[in-house]
Structure formats: C-alpha cells, structure tokens
Design an enzyme around this catalytic site. Structure first.
Site, PDB file in Angstrom:
ATOM      1  N   LYS A   1     -18.095  28.028 -81.481  1.00 57.69           N
ATOM      2  CA  LYS A   1     -19.351  28.423 -81.896  1.00 57.69           C
ATOM      3  C   LYS A   1     -19.885  29.377 -80.754  1.00 57.69           C
ATOM      4  CE  LYS A   1     -20.461  24.835 -85.083  1.00 57.69           C
ATOM      5  NZ  LYS A   1     -21.389  23.773 -85.577  1.00 57.69           N
TER       6      LYS A   1
ATOM      7  N   TYR B   1     -21.486  28.437 -94.846  1.00 60.92           N
ATOM      8  CA  TYR B   1     -22.536  26.961 -94.909  1.00 60.92           C
ATOM      9  C   TYR B   1     -23.080  26.874 -96.215  1.00 60.92           C
ATOM     10  CZ  TYR B   1     -21.843  26.097 -89.826  1.00 60.92           C
ATOM     11  OH  TYR B   1     -21.336  25.402 -88.565  1.00 60.92           O
TER      12      TYR B   1
ATOM     13  N   ASN C   1     -23.105  21.892 -80.849  1.00 56.11           N
ATOM     14  CA  ASN C   1     -21.919  21.106 -80.639  1.00 56.11           C
ATOM     15  C   ASN C   1     -20.755  21.758 -80.834  1.00 56.11           C
ATOM     16  OD1 ASN C   1     -21.699  21.856 -83.227  1.00 56.11           O
ATOM     17  ND2 ASN C   1     -21.916  19.684 -84.706  1.00 56.11           N
TER      18      ASN C   1
ATOM     19  N   HIS D   1     -16.528  23.969 -84.718  1.00 56.90           N
ATOM     20  CA  HIS D   1     -16.400  23.813 -86.134  1.00 56.90           C
ATOM     21  C   HIS D   1     -14.882  23.367 -86.683  1.00 56.90           C
ATOM     22  CE1 HIS D   1     -16.705  24.273 -90.709  1.00 56.90           C
ATOM     23  NE2 HIS D   1     -15.575  24.953 -90.493  1.00 56.90           N
TER      24      HIS D   1
ATOM     25  N   GLU E   1     -12.478  28.850 -96.118  1.00 62.21           N
ATOM     26  CA  GLU E   1     -12.983  29.277 -95.265  1.00 62.21           C
ATOM     27  C   GLU E   1     -11.899  30.306 -94.424  1.00 62.21           C
ATOM     28  OE1 GLU E   1     -13.736  25.521 -92.920  1.00 62.21           O
ATOM     29  OE2 GLU E   1     -15.618  25.098 -94.097  1.00 62.21           O
TER      30      GLU E   1
HETATM   31  P1  GTP Z   1     -19.114  21.886 -88.675  1.00 57.73           P
HETATM   32  O1  GTP Z   1     -17.495  21.458 -88.180  1.00 57.73           O
HETATM   33  O2  GTP Z   1     -19.952  22.760 -87.782  1.00 57.73           O
HETATM   34  O3  GTP Z   1     -19.258  22.377 -90.128  1.00 57.73           O
HETATM   35  O4  GTP Z   1     -19.834  20.407 -88.507  1.00 57.73           O
HETATM   36  P2  GTP Z   1     -19.695  19.332 -89.503  1.00 57.73           P
HETATM   37  O5  GTP Z   1     -18.716  19.562 -90.593  1.00 57.73           O
HETATM   38  O6  GTP Z   1     -19.443  18.077 -88.649  1.00 57.73           O
HETATM   39  O7  GTP Z   1     -21.303  19.133 -89.997  1.00 57.73           O
HETATM   40  P3  GTP Z   1     -22.114  19.892 -91.112  1.00 57.73           P
HETATM   41  O8  GTP Z   1     -21.051  20.737 -91.913  1.00 57.73           O
HETATM   42  O9  GTP Z   1     -22.927  18.756 -92.193  1.00 57.73           O
HETATM   43  O10 GTP Z   1     -23.117  20.647 -90.630  1.00 57.73           O
HETATM   44  C1  GTP Z   1     -22.847  21.998 -89.884  1.00 57.73           C
HETATM   45  C2  GTP Z   1     -23.550  22.213 -88.683  1.00 57.73           C
HETATM   46  O11 GTP Z   1     -25.022  22.104 -88.901  1.00 57.73           O
HETATM   47  C3  GTP Z   1     -23.206  21.050 -87.325  1.00 57.73           C
HETATM   48  O12 GTP Z   1     -22.143  21.184 -86.762  1.00 57.73           O
HETATM   49  C4  GTP Z   1     -24.579  21.032 -86.706  1.00 57.73           C
HETATM   50  O13 GTP Z   1     -24.376  22.105 -85.617  1.00 57.73           O
HETATM   51  C5  GTP Z   1     -25.500  21.681 -87.696  1.00 57.73           C
HETATM   52  N1  GTP Z   1     -26.279  20.239 -88.255  1.00 57.73           N
HETATM   53  C6  GTP Z   1     -25.851  19.629 -89.297  1.00 57.73           C
HETATM   54  N2  GTP Z   1     -26.878  18.544 -89.402  1.00 57.73           N
HETATM   55  C7  GTP Z   1     -27.897  18.964 -88.614  1.00 57.73           C
HETATM   56  C8  GTP Z   1     -29.148  18.229 -88.399  1.00 57.73           C
HETATM   57  O14 GTP Z   1     -29.271  17.403 -89.098  1.00 57.73           O
HETATM   58  N3  GTP Z   1     -29.823  18.834 -87.405  1.00 57.73           N
HETATM   59  C9  GTP Z   1     -29.277  20.177 -86.810  1.00 57.73           C
HETATM   60  N4  GTP Z   1     -30.462  20.633 -85.926  1.00 57.73           N
HETATM   61  N5  GTP Z   1     -28.362  20.726 -87.090  1.00 57.73           N
HETATM   62  C10 GTP Z   1     -27.459  20.075 -87.836  1.00 57.73           C
HETATM   63 MG    MG Z   2     -18.989  21.186 -91.800  1.00 55.16          MG
END
Ligand code: GTP
Ligand code: MG
Length: 149
Positions: free
Chosen positions: A9, A49, A112, A115, A126
């Site tokens: 990212k 997303y 973080n 991805h 993806e």
């Molecule tokens: P990715 O590998 O980035 O897809 O992360 P993930 O699969 O572990 O999480 P998810 O797909 O649910 O969410 C995608 C991204 O959105 C996360 O990596 C975070 O950066 C962000 N995100 C998810 N949940 C939250 C939240 O509750 N608050 C905030 N600020 N960001 C969030």
């Molecule tokens: Mg995810």
C-alpha cells in the site's frame, strides 16, 4: 498451483518496505509471476474493496489508497493464499504476531502497509482486476526442485 494477489500500500511504498516485503515471499519459495507499480484511482479501488464500500471508514480508506503509488504483485506456489495472509498478519497490526509483516513493521489498522487476498476466489478476481492476462507470466522456476519434494 495456487496464486495470490499481494499489494504494498502507499504507506509501505513511502516507508521503503517494498524490498523487505518482496524478499519474504521470495525467500519462502514463492514464485513472482507479475509485478507493477501505479497510483490507483477511485474506480479501481471501489472494485477492489467492493465489499467495504458501505463501511464508515471507506472514504478514508479511498483517500489513503489513492494518495500515492502501490506495488502490485502475484505470487504463485503451494497454499499461496492462506500462507500469504499468515505472512502479512492480522488486519489490525496490534493483533499481529512478531514475525509477520504487520507485526514487525506497523501499529495502526489504517496504515497496515500491505494487502493480501483472503480466498482463492478473491485472489483470482483481484489478479484479473489489477493485471491484464499478458502481464501474468508463465515460466519455470529453476529452483523449484530445491523447494518442493
Ligand atoms: P486487506 O489485505 O487490505 O484487504 O486487509 P484485510 O483483508 O485484512 O481487511 P479488510 O479487507 O477487512 O479491510 C481492508 C482494509 O481496510 C484493511 O487492511 C484496513 O486498512 C482497512 N480497514 C478495515 N477495517 C477497518 C476499520 O475498522 N477501520 C479502519 N480505519 N480501517 C479499516
Ligand atoms: Mg481484505
């Protein structure tokens, strides 16, 4: 064999962690079959997303993800999707174990750094979203005989 979509990212690119993240997949034995750097636009990220568009944090996620270049890659090998997620760590870095990428390099969920696809099905979606078919390469990894029995 399985393929996963891994992306550094904008925060990971800015912090100079591209090489570190790639090195972990390389050293583990995964095969790099696609690689590209670009600044993503909102249309692409809304597709990427699509399951998060209704979330309250989605606008900030969009502005963060379009703030600078990302590095997109496809890694291939045994159990690549699940192992890739484990190598990244938990979504919340505070819940990520030391030894994982997030557990070693970040502390905030909104920053973080990486991805990883969460299922084989989303990995294929993806990969098709971020790469053209020609950009995903087929070649023999000559070290494979030393990585797989
Ligand atoms: P990715 O590998 O980035 O897809 O992360 P993930 O699969 O572990 O999480 P998810 O797909 O649910 O969410 C995608 C991204 O959105 C996360 O990596 C975070 O950066 C962000 N995100 C998810 N949940 C939250 C939240 O509750 N608050 C905030 N600020 N960001 C969030
Ligand atoms: Mg995810």
């Amino acid at each position: 064999t399985e393929r996963t979509y891994i992306m550094v990212k904008p925060d990971g690119v800015q912090r100079g962690l591209v090489g570190e993240i790639m090195a972990r997949f390389e050293k583990r034995g995964y095969k790099l079959i696609a690689l590209k750097m670009r600044t993503a636009d909102e249309a692409l990220l809304k597709k990427h997303y699509c399951d998060l568009v209704e979330k309250p944090f989605f606008p900030s996620l969009l502005s963060f993800m379009t703030s600078g270049p990302v590095v997109s890659m496809v890694w291939e090998g045994l159990d690549a999707v699940k192992q890739g997620r484990q190598m990244l760590g938990e979504t919340n870095p505070l819940a990520s174990k030391p030894g994982s990428i997030r557990g070693d390099f970040c502390i905030d969920m909104g920053k973080n750094i990486c991805h990883g696809s969460d299922s084989v099905e989303s990995a294929e979606n993806e990969i098709a979203l971020w790469f053209t078919p020609e950009e995903v390469l087929k070649y023999d990894q000559t070290r494979a005989a030393h990585i797989y029995e």
